[in-house]
Design an enzyme around this catalytic site. Structure first.
Site, PDB file in Angstrom:
ATOM      1  N   ASN A 183       0.965  -0.939  -0.053  1.00  0.00           N
ATOM      2  CA  ASN A 183      -0.058   0.067   0.119  1.00  0.00           C
ATOM      3  C   ASN A 183       0.773   1.248   0.192  1.00  0.00           C
ATOM      4  OD1 ASN A 183      -1.974   2.077   0.627  1.00  0.00           O
ATOM      5  ND2 ASN A 183      -2.323   1.258   2.319  1.00  0.00           N
ATOM      6  N   LYS A 219       0.214   4.230  -0.436  1.00  0.00           N
ATOM      7  CA  LYS A 219      -0.443   5.419   0.067  1.00  0.00           C
ATOM      8  C   LYS A 219      -0.132   6.619  -0.794  1.00  0.00           C
ATOM      9  CE  LYS A 219      -0.225   3.429   4.805  1.00  0.00           C
ATOM     10  NZ  LYS A 219      -0.184   3.412   6.214  1.00  0.00           N
ATOM     11  N   HIS A 276      -9.687   1.258   4.889  1.00  0.00           N
ATOM     12  CA  HIS A 276      -8.308   1.437   5.464  1.00  0.00           C
ATOM     13  C   HIS A 276      -8.723   2.482   6.659  1.00  0.00           C
ATOM     14  CE1 HIS A 276      -4.421   2.706   6.306  1.00  0.00           C
ATOM     15  NE2 HIS A 276      -3.985   1.401   5.724  1.00  0.00           N
ATOM     16  N   GLU A 291      -7.251   4.831   7.761  1.00  0.00           N
ATOM     17  CA  GLU A 291      -6.905   6.162   7.224  1.00  0.00           C
ATOM     18  C   GLU A 291      -8.201   6.831   6.613  1.00  0.00           C
ATOM     19  OE1 GLU A 291      -3.085   5.504   5.689  1.00  0.00           O
ATOM     20  OE2 GLU A 291      -2.246   5.125   7.354  1.00  0.00           O
ATOM     21  N   GLU A 331      -5.849  -4.480  10.624  1.00  0.00           N
ATOM     22  CA  GLU A 331      -4.803  -3.562  10.759  1.00  0.00           C
ATOM     23  C   GLU A 331      -5.169  -2.905  12.195  1.00  0.00           C
ATOM     24  OE1 GLU A 331      -2.791  -2.618   6.468  1.00  0.00           O
ATOM     25  OE2 GLU A 331      -4.171  -1.176   7.269  1.00  0.00           O
ATOM     26  N   GLY A 378       2.327   2.459  10.759  1.00  0.00           N
ATOM     27  CA  GLY A 378       3.236   3.582  10.634  1.00  0.00           C
ATOM     28  C   GLY A 378       3.784   4.107  11.756  1.00  0.00           C
ATOM     29  N   SER A 400       3.162  -1.755  10.458  1.00  0.00           N
ATOM     30  CA  SER A 400       4.508  -1.971  10.593  1.00  0.00           C
ATOM     31  C   SER A 400       5.324  -3.204  10.199  1.00  0.00           C
ATOM     32  CB  SER A 400       4.892  -1.626  12.156  1.00  0.00           C
ATOM     33  OG  SER A 400       4.635  -0.096  12.335  1.00  0.00           O
TER      34      SER A 400
END
Ligand code: PGA
Length: 253
Positions: free
Chosen positions: A9, A11, A98, A100, A170, A176, A216
């Site tokens: 991904n 991003k 996701h 985010e 996730e 991250g 991560s």
């Protein structure tokens, strides 16, 4: 046997030249990284680079994926990208829900469900993300949060539809941050998800659906995570931006 699936991904990173260079570096070494193994690989560049990256990946074992889409096939939805368009560009996968998107763009389970349905209708493989925040984990709510996301984003699908989907667990606190879930923490939630699949659907579905871990994942910790029986792959953010790291993760899958 579930085929492990490793997806990058990217991003909102890279410029066009960097995206093409990353795609070329992956294509050059992907067959060696896969070796004789049964492993599926995908890369999800920013939507504006889907076309150029897709051309570089064409003919390679790396499937093209998008990071988001809208659920309508076309129409007056300024700024959005449709599942039809993603298919037109050669996409195989689309990441949906996701954290985010849920966090910064207020995406709800109901919207994720609509998108997932639409992706399936148009022949895309949805990678549907679920996961708890740090506060939720610390409050002992991990199971409830993941179960509610499963209920809202996925459980309305038919058995045939869900069998095509990939679920990505996730944990938000691991994304991250460099703080990866332990293999045991990941396995617990993956098993939980498999039990949810079993109670909503049946044992065939529960044993067929692939559940990726994301948060991560890197070249060092991937092997331990992927060894767990219910961890069927990885959704890789930061480490997918470096070809060598991503290829290493593929090679240990
Ligand atoms: P990360 O991101 O690997 O950089 O933690 C994973 C993801 O958000 O998919």
């Amino acid at each position: 046997m579930r085929t492990p699936i490793i997806v990058g991904n990217w991003k909102m990173n890279l410029n066009r030249a960097e995206a093409v260079a990353l795609a070329d570096a992956l294509v050059a070494a992907i067959r060696a990284a896969i070796g004789g193994k049964n492993v599926e690989v995908g890369a999800c560049p920013p939507s504006v680079y889907l076309d150029c990256v897709g051309h570089r990946l064409a003919g390679s074992p790396i499937g093209l994926g998008a990071q988001n889409m809208y659920h309508q096939p076309s129409g007056a939805f300024t700024g959005e990208t449709s599942p039809k368009m993603l298919r037109d560009l050669g996409c195989k996968y689309v990441i949906l829900g996701h954290s985010e998107r849920r966090q910064f763009f207020a995406e709800t389970d109901a919207e994720v469900f609509k998108k997932t349905r639409a992706a399936l209708v148009h022949g895309l493989v949805p990678i549907v993300c679920v996961g708890e925040s740090l506060a939720q984990r610390q409050a002992g709510k991990t199971h409830d949060v993941v179960a509610a996301q499963f209920q809202g984003s996925l459980s309305g699908l038919s058995a045939e539809e869900i069998a095509v989907c990939v679920i990505a667990y996730e944990p938000v606190w691991a994304i991250g941050t460099g703080v990866v879930a332990t293999p045991q923490q990941a396995q617990e939630v993956h098993l939980d998800l498999r039990k949810l699949l079993l109670s909503r659907y049946n044992s065939r579905v529960a044993s067929a659906v692939r559940i990726q871990y994301g948060g991560s994942v890197n070249a060092q910790n991937a092997a331990d995570l992927l060894q767990k029986p219910d961890v069927d792959g990885a959704l890789v953010g930061g480490a997918s931006l470096k070809a060598a790291d991503f290829l290493k993760i593929v090679s240990v899958a």
